[in-house]
Design an enzyme around this catalytic site. Sequence first.
Site, PDB file in Angstrom:
ATOM      1  N   LEU A   1      -1.036  10.067   4.898  1.00 50.19           N
ATOM      2  CA  LEU A   1      -2.279   9.502   4.343  1.00 50.19           C
ATOM      3  C   LEU A   1      -3.009  10.469   3.409  1.00 50.19           C
ATOM      4  O   LEU A   1      -4.227  10.614   3.480  1.00 50.19           O
ATOM      5  CB  LEU A   1      -3.223   9.054   5.474  1.00 50.19           C
TER       6      LEU A   1
ATOM      7  N   CYS B   1      -2.955   4.048  12.807  1.00 52.40           N
ATOM      8  CA  CYS B   1      -3.404   5.446  12.903  1.00 52.40           C
ATOM      9  C   CYS B   1      -3.768   5.758  14.343  1.00 52.40           C
ATOM     10  O   CYS B   1      -4.245   4.888  15.067  1.00 52.40           O
ATOM     11  CB  CYS B   1      -4.656   5.664  12.061  1.00 52.40           C
TER      12      CYS B   1
ATOM     13  N   LYS C   1      -3.338   2.542  -2.083  1.00 49.78           N
ATOM     14  CA  LYS C   1      -3.020   3.522  -1.045  1.00 49.78           C
ATOM     15  C   LYS C   1      -4.192   3.607  -0.053  1.00 49.78           C
ATOM     16  O   LYS C   1      -5.356   3.571  -0.472  1.00 49.78           O
ATOM     17  CB  LYS C   1      -2.779   4.882  -1.708  1.00 49.78           C
TER      18      LYS C   1
ATOM     19  N   SER D   1       0.832  -1.207   0.000  1.00 48.31           N
ATOM     20  CA  SER D   1       0.000   0.000   0.000  1.00 48.31           C
ATOM     21  C   SER D   1       0.867   1.257   0.000  1.00 48.31           C
ATOM     22  O   SER D   1       1.847   1.349   0.739  1.00 48.31           O
ATOM     23  CB  SER D   1      -0.887  -0.014   1.250  1.00 48.31           C
TER      24      SER D   1
ATOM     25  N   ASN E   1       9.438   7.906   5.317  1.00 50.17           N
ATOM     26  CA  ASN E   1       8.356   8.656   4.693  1.00 50.17           C
ATOM     27  C   ASN E   1       7.374   9.147   5.740  1.00 50.17           C
ATOM     28  O   ASN E   1       7.163   8.506   6.772  1.00 50.17           O
ATOM     29  CB  ASN E   1       7.677   7.820   3.594  1.00 50.17           C
ATOM     30  N   ALA E   2       6.803  10.290   5.436  1.00 52.50           N
ATOM     31  CA  ALA E   2       5.731  10.840   6.281  1.00 52.50           C
ATOM     32  C   ALA E   2       4.740  11.514   5.344  1.00 52.50           C
ATOM     33  O   ALA E   2       4.670  12.737   5.263  1.00 52.50           O
ATOM     34  CB  ALA E   2       6.289  11.821   7.299  1.00 52.50           C
ATOM     35  N   ILE E   3       4.022  10.689   4.579  1.00 50.28           N
ATOM     36  CA  ILE E   3       3.073  11.213   3.591  1.00 50.28           C
ATOM     37  C   ILE E   3       1.854  11.793   4.315  1.00 50.28           C
ATOM     38  O   ILE E   3       1.292  12.801   3.885  1.00 50.28           O
ATOM     39  CB  ILE E   3       2.623  10.088   2.610  1.00 50.28           C
TER      40      ILE E   3
ATOM     41  N   GLY F   1      12.228  -0.374   3.561  1.00 43.20           N
ATOM     42  CA  GLY F   1      13.404  -0.819   2.810  1.00 43.20           C
ATOM     43  C   GLY F   1      14.247  -1.814   3.602  1.00 43.20           C
ATOM     44  O   GLY F   1      13.890  -2.206   4.721  1.00 43.20           O
TER      45      GLY F   1
ATOM     46  N   THR G   1       5.653   0.256   8.472  1.00 42.04           N
ATOM     47  CA  THR G   1       6.972   0.888   8.651  1.00 42.04           C
ATOM     48  C   THR G   1       7.357   1.039  10.133  1.00 42.04           C
ATOM     49  O   THR G   1       6.508   1.025  11.017  1.00 42.04           O
ATOM     50  CB  THR G   1       6.979   2.282   7.992  1.00 42.04           C
TER      51      THR G   1
HETATM   52  C1  LIG Z   1       5.937   6.142   0.434  1.00 34.15           C
HETATM   53  C2  LIG Z   1       5.228   5.081   1.231  1.00 34.15           C
HETATM   54  C3  LIG Z   1       3.849   5.206   1.451  1.00 34.15           C
HETATM   55  C4  LIG Z   1       3.170   4.224   2.190  1.00 34.15           C
HETATM   56  N1  LIG Z   1       1.816   4.359   2.381  1.00 34.15           N
HETATM   57  C5  LIG Z   1       1.146   3.400   3.066  1.00 34.15           C
HETATM   58  C6  LIG Z   1      -0.270   3.491   3.236  1.00 34.15           C
HETATM   59  O1  LIG Z   1      -0.933   4.401   2.768  1.00 34.15           O
HETATM   60  N2  LIG Z   1      -0.873   2.499   3.943  1.00 34.15           N
HETATM   61  C7  LIG Z   1      -0.201   1.432   4.465  1.00 34.15           C
HETATM   62  O2  LIG Z   1      -0.826   0.557   5.082  1.00 34.15           O
HETATM   63  N3  LIG Z   1       1.126   1.320   4.302  1.00 34.15           N
HETATM   64  C8  LIG Z   1       1.818   2.273   3.621  1.00 34.15           C
HETATM   65  N4  LIG Z   1       3.172   2.149   3.442  1.00 34.15           N
HETATM   66  C9  LIG Z   1       3.893   0.977   4.008  1.00 34.15           C
HETATM   67  C10 LIG Z   1       4.171  -0.091   2.936  1.00 34.15           C
HETATM   68  O3  LIG Z   1       2.966  -0.587   2.366  1.00 34.15           O
HETATM   69  C11 LIG Z   1       4.972  -1.276   3.526  1.00 34.15           C
HETATM   70  O4  LIG Z   1       4.188  -1.958   4.480  1.00 34.15           O
HETATM   71  C12 LIG Z   1       6.272  -0.843   4.205  1.00 34.15           C
HETATM   72  O5  LIG Z   1       6.900   0.181   3.450  1.00 34.15           O
HETATM   73  C13 LIG Z   1       7.269  -2.003   4.386  1.00 34.15           C
HETATM   74  O6  LIG Z   1       7.589  -2.640   3.174  1.00 34.15           O
HETATM   75  P1  LIG Z   1       8.816  -2.216   2.194  1.00 34.15           P
HETATM   76  O7  LIG Z   1      10.054  -2.115   3.039  1.00 34.15           O
HETATM   77  O8  LIG Z   1       8.876  -3.275   1.156  1.00 34.15           O
HETATM   78  O9  LIG Z   1       8.457  -0.874   1.622  1.00 34.15           O
HETATM   79  C14 LIG Z   1       3.879   3.116   2.719  1.00 34.15           C
HETATM   80  C15 LIG Z   1       5.264   3.011   2.482  1.00 34.15           C
HETATM   81  C16 LIG Z   1       5.935   3.953   1.746  1.00 34.15           C
HETATM   82  C17 LIG Z   1       7.410   3.787   1.508  1.00 34.15           C
END
Ligand SMILES: Cc1cc2nc3c(=O)[nH]c(=O)nc-3n(C[C@H](O)[C@H](O)[C@H](O)COP(=O)(O)O)c2cc1C
Length: 325
Positions: free
Chosen positions: A82, A139, A54, A30, A78-80, A226, A202
């Site tokens: 939502l 959240c 997302k 996501s 990241n700190a988008i 990552g 994360t």
């Molecule tokens: C830019 C970004 C945006 C993310 N947005 C969401 C989100 O909206 N909802 C969610 O459940 N996880 C979100 N995540 C978390 C990822 O879905 C994932 O669980 C996490 O990054 C760990 O996996 P990875 O190391 O392969 O990225 C986001 C991660 C990143 C990097």
Amino acid sequence: MVNDVITAREIDVSVRLGKLELAYPTLMGSGCYGSGEEYAPFVDLSKIGAVVLKSVTRQPRLGNPTPRLVHTPSGMLNAIGLQNPGIEWYLEHDVAKFAQRPCTIIGSVAGFSVDDYAYTCEKLAARNEIKAIELNISCPNVASEGETFACDPNLTANVVRAARATTDKTLIVKLSPNVTDIASIAREAERAGADALAVINTVRGMAIDVDMWRPRLGNVTGGLSGPAIRPIAVLAVYEVARAVKIPIVGQGGIETAGDALEFFLAGASAISIGTANFTDPRVPLRIVDELRAYLAKRGLRSLQQIVGKANVGFANPHQYEGDEG
Ligand SMILES: Cc1cc2nc3c(=O)[nH]c(=O)nc-3n(C[C@H](O)[C@H](O)[C@H](O)COP(=O)(O)O)c2cc1C
């Protein structure tokens, strides 16, 4: 005997998450893949398991102040916040497009109260384009002084129960690693009706600009993803797999088939790939090819045969029935 030689193409890599059957065990994380549209020129989307959209909330959200992304060693903060258009706009303008995607689409729901989650989940799950729902419970709950749902077993149970009551579709609950005992949260989510668990979201982190003397993210803190978080994620999957019987979607820093194998052996039935897609969109397809080659080399017919094999206390009953290994 020649007949006993298994070719990589014959290997079954499918997975079942509740009622949802996926031909491939690779979900796209996501917030990291949109709805697949931007990746379609580079990747045959029919060869990935599913895209998790997302997270969407009841009300529209502008997200956090910039900067929202910071590179860190072997990872990304990241700190988008939502950012999303809110469920009503989303349903009206976005969701219909997902019917054209050649892969399974899983909706992701976030919220700030139990009622928020139930409302958004019900509306999203009612759409045919959406085959399952992931609950992003990382959240803060406005009714309990901002405590994060995923950090408290009771809040987790309340929100999962409320979402469960709104849909029969597969409900995946995404757990946070920012807790002392992830297994106890996992147990509550299972008891409250989750069909599967996504492990992990994360890891909280922060970076500071030493020239400006201030935090590098507009939001001050963010979520680390990552390869830097992979060992944390593998341990979380290992612990959760001992605590629950429902399948786990392992994630956190997966870039290669070797990384993915760690998650399967720890007890994940499927994996999710997020950050790695930003640097190489072909990672998910390469991982499946290499998993097949790994299994064929060992004379195994199904990916599910290796799930939990490095986990002596593994609780998941979804293992391959003819398993001799
Ligand atoms: C830019 C970004 C945006 C993310 N947005 C969401 C989100 O909206 N909802 C969610 O459940 N996880 C979100 N995540 C978390 C990822 O879905 C994932 O669980 C996490 O990054 C760990 O996996 P990875 O190391 O392969 O990225 C986001 C991660 C990143 C990097």
